[in-house]
Motif scaffolding. Structure first.
Motif, PDB file in Angstrom:
ATOM      1  N   ILE A 211       0.840  -1.202   0.000  1.00 18.53           N
ATOM      2  CA  ILE A 211       0.000   0.000   0.000  1.00 18.53           C
ATOM      3  C   ILE A 211       0.871   1.246   0.000  1.00 18.53           C
ATOM      4  N   ALA A 212       1.906   1.237   0.828  1.00 14.48           N
ATOM      5  CA  ALA A 212       2.823   2.381   0.881  1.00 14.48           C
ATOM      6  C   ALA A 212       3.437   2.660  -0.490  1.00 14.48           C
ATOM      7  N   GLU A 213       3.847   1.611  -1.189  1.00 17.32           N
ATOM      8  CA  GLU A 213       4.449   1.777  -2.515  1.00 17.32           C
ATOM      9  C   GLU A 213       3.418   2.258  -3.531  1.00 17.32           C
ATOM     10  N   ARG A 214       2.201   1.732  -3.463  1.00 19.65           N
ATOM     11  CA  ARG A 214       1.160   2.122  -4.420  1.00 19.65           C
ATOM     12  C   ARG A 214       0.756   3.588  -4.256  1.00 19.65           C
ATOM     13  N   LEU A 215       0.728   4.055  -3.011  1.00 25.24           N
ATOM     14  CA  LEU A 215       0.238   5.408  -2.728  1.00 25.24           C
ATOM     15  C   LEU A 215       1.368   6.419  -2.539  1.00 25.24           C
ATOM     16  N   PHE A 216       2.623   5.943  -2.634  1.00 28.40           N
ATOM     17  CA  PHE A 216       3.785   6.830  -2.485  1.00 28.40           C
ATOM     18  C   PHE A 216       3.787   7.526  -1.115  1.00 28.40           C
ATOM     19  N   ILE A 217       3.526   6.744  -0.078  1.00 30.49           N
ATOM     20  CA  ILE A 217       3.577   7.245   1.296  1.00 30.49           C
ATOM     21  C   ILE A 217       4.440   6.296   2.108  1.00 30.49           C
ATOM     22  N   SER A 218       4.815   6.713   3.308  1.00 26.05           N
ATOM     23  CA  SER A 218       5.690   5.881   4.124  1.00 26.05           C
ATOM     24  C   SER A 218       4.913   4.736   4.767  1.00 26.05           C
ATOM     25  N   LEU A 219       5.644   3.702   5.154  1.00 26.00           N
ATOM     26  CA  LEU A 219       5.039   2.566   5.843  1.00 26.00           C
ATOM     27  C   LEU A 219       4.407   3.015   7.152  1.00 26.00           C
ATOM     28  N   GLY A 220       5.074   3.945   7.847  1.00 30.23           N
ATOM     29  CA  GLY A 220       4.514   4.452   9.102  1.00 30.23           C
ATOM     30  C   GLY A 220       3.190   5.160   8.901  1.00 30.23           C
ATOM     31  N   THR A 221       3.071   5.898   7.797  1.00 27.64           N
ATOM     32  CA  THR A 221       1.808   6.589   7.505  1.00 27.64           C
ATOM     33  C   THR A 221       0.696   5.585   7.263  1.00 27.64           C
ATOM     34  N   VAL A 222       1.012   4.499   6.535  1.00 28.03           N
ATOM     35  CA  VAL A 222       0.012   3.450   6.304  1.00 28.03           C
ATOM     36  C   VAL A 222      -0.447   2.859   7.629  1.00 28.03           C
ATOM     37  N   LYS A 223       0.497   2.581   8.517  1.00 28.81           N
ATOM     38  CA  LYS A 223       0.144   1.994   9.817  1.00 28.81           C
ATOM     39  C   LYS A 223      -0.728   2.945  10.629  1.00 28.81           C
ATOM     40  N   ASN A 224      -0.430   4.242  10.562  1.00 30.26           N
ATOM     41  CA  ASN A 224      -1.276   5.216  11.273  1.00 30.26           C
ATOM     42  C   ASN A 224      -2.684   5.248  10.696  1.00 30.26           C
ATOM     43  N   HIS A 225      -2.788   5.185   9.355  1.00 30.14           N
ATOM     44  CA  HIS A 225      -4.108   5.149   8.724  1.00 30.14           C
ATOM     45  C   HIS A 225      -4.883   3.903   9.152  1.00 30.14           C
ATOM     46  N   ARG A 226      -4.197   2.771   9.193  1.00 32.91           N
ATOM     47  CA  ARG A 226      -4.877   1.524   9.590  1.00 32.91           C
ATOM     48  C   ARG A 226      -5.372   1.618  11.032  1.00 32.91           C
TER      49      ARG A 226
END
Length: 254
Positions: A211-226
């Motif tokens: 998801i991070a790679e698809r949306l060009f965001i950091s892994l930490g940002t993905v975890k915060n969104h989740r």
């Protein structure tokens, strides 16, 4: 012209099903800014009927006030006879001078928690109209102006498919008896557009790194969104997320 034909096909497929209005709202999100929505059928000589409600905070009791008589003072309802061709109005376009001192605002509208509103009005038959109302609790609701030309084209399609849905449904039952949406639809509108995008990717089998790679965001940002998604939906695991949304596949985040 960018009117998302592929996405609109989902709306067509949902005609005469209980998923029609959720699919229609999902399509309109590409053209309109909103985080709450409600659909009313207006029939001559009758109180309005709620066909769908997807709101974060507004209670059923507040909507009952609208149906019991507040609708008569609603600027959108008053504009319905002039809106037969289908147009998106904003609250600012319709409200009279001194709106925020009116009884309608003081005794009803401010109880909804909506900060701003836009509405699509359609006269389906001489006796029946439809109002699709888009609200926002914290931002301006209404047209996404860079897409205004596309919106006009999209509304041409929307008018036709809504009328088709109305005609097909009316053959079998009154429009007012259409079932209300389930918990997955309500949950969908508790999320921000970015959170809905992430949920869609999760449901498609993507992990956090993908998801991070698809949306060009950091892994930490993905975890915060989740974490925020789980909190808003009152769930604690990915399994619960799948259970909530995959039980109603037509309401996926597409």
């Amino acid at each position: 012209m960018n009117i998302q034909i592929e996405r609109f096909s989902t709306v067509i497929d949902a005609v005469a099903t209980r998923q029609f209005y959720p699919c229609l709202l999902a399509y309109l999100e590409d053209f309109l800014a909103f985080d709450n929505a409600i659909v009313y059928a207006f029939e001559q000589g009758q109180q309005p009927h709620c066909l769908m409600k997807a709101e974060k905070e507004n209670s059923d009791a507040v909507n009952q006030l609208y149906q019991q008589g507040a609708y008569l003072e609603d600027p959108f309802y008053r504009a319905l006879p002039c809106a037969g061709h289908g147009k998106v109005f904003t609250l600012r376009e319709l409200v009279p001078c001194g709106f925020y001192q009116t009884n309608y605002y003081r005794h009803f509208y401010r109880k909804t928690g909506w900060h701003d509103e836009a509405g699509m009005l359609l006269q389906l038959t001489p006796e029946r109209g439809l109002g699709v109302f888009f609200g926002s609790c914290r931002q301006t609701a209404g047209r996404r102006y860079p897409r205004l030309a596309d919106l006009r084209e999209a509304l041409t399609l929307v008018k036709s498919v809504v009328r088709l849905h109305n005609e097909v449904v009316s053959v079998n039952r009154p429009l007012s008896t259409a079932p209300l949406p389930d918990s997955a639809t309500q949950a969908r509108y508790a999320l921000t557009p970015r959170e809905r995008e992430i949920v869609d990717l999760i449901l498609s089998g993507n992990g956090s790194q993908q998801i991070a790679e698809r949306l060009f965001i950091s892994l930490g940002t993905v975890k915060n969104h989740r974490k925020n998604i789980y909190g808003k939906l009152n769930i604690g695991s990915q399994a619960e997320l799948f259970s909530l949304f995959l039980s109603a596949p037509l309401q996926r985040m597409a």
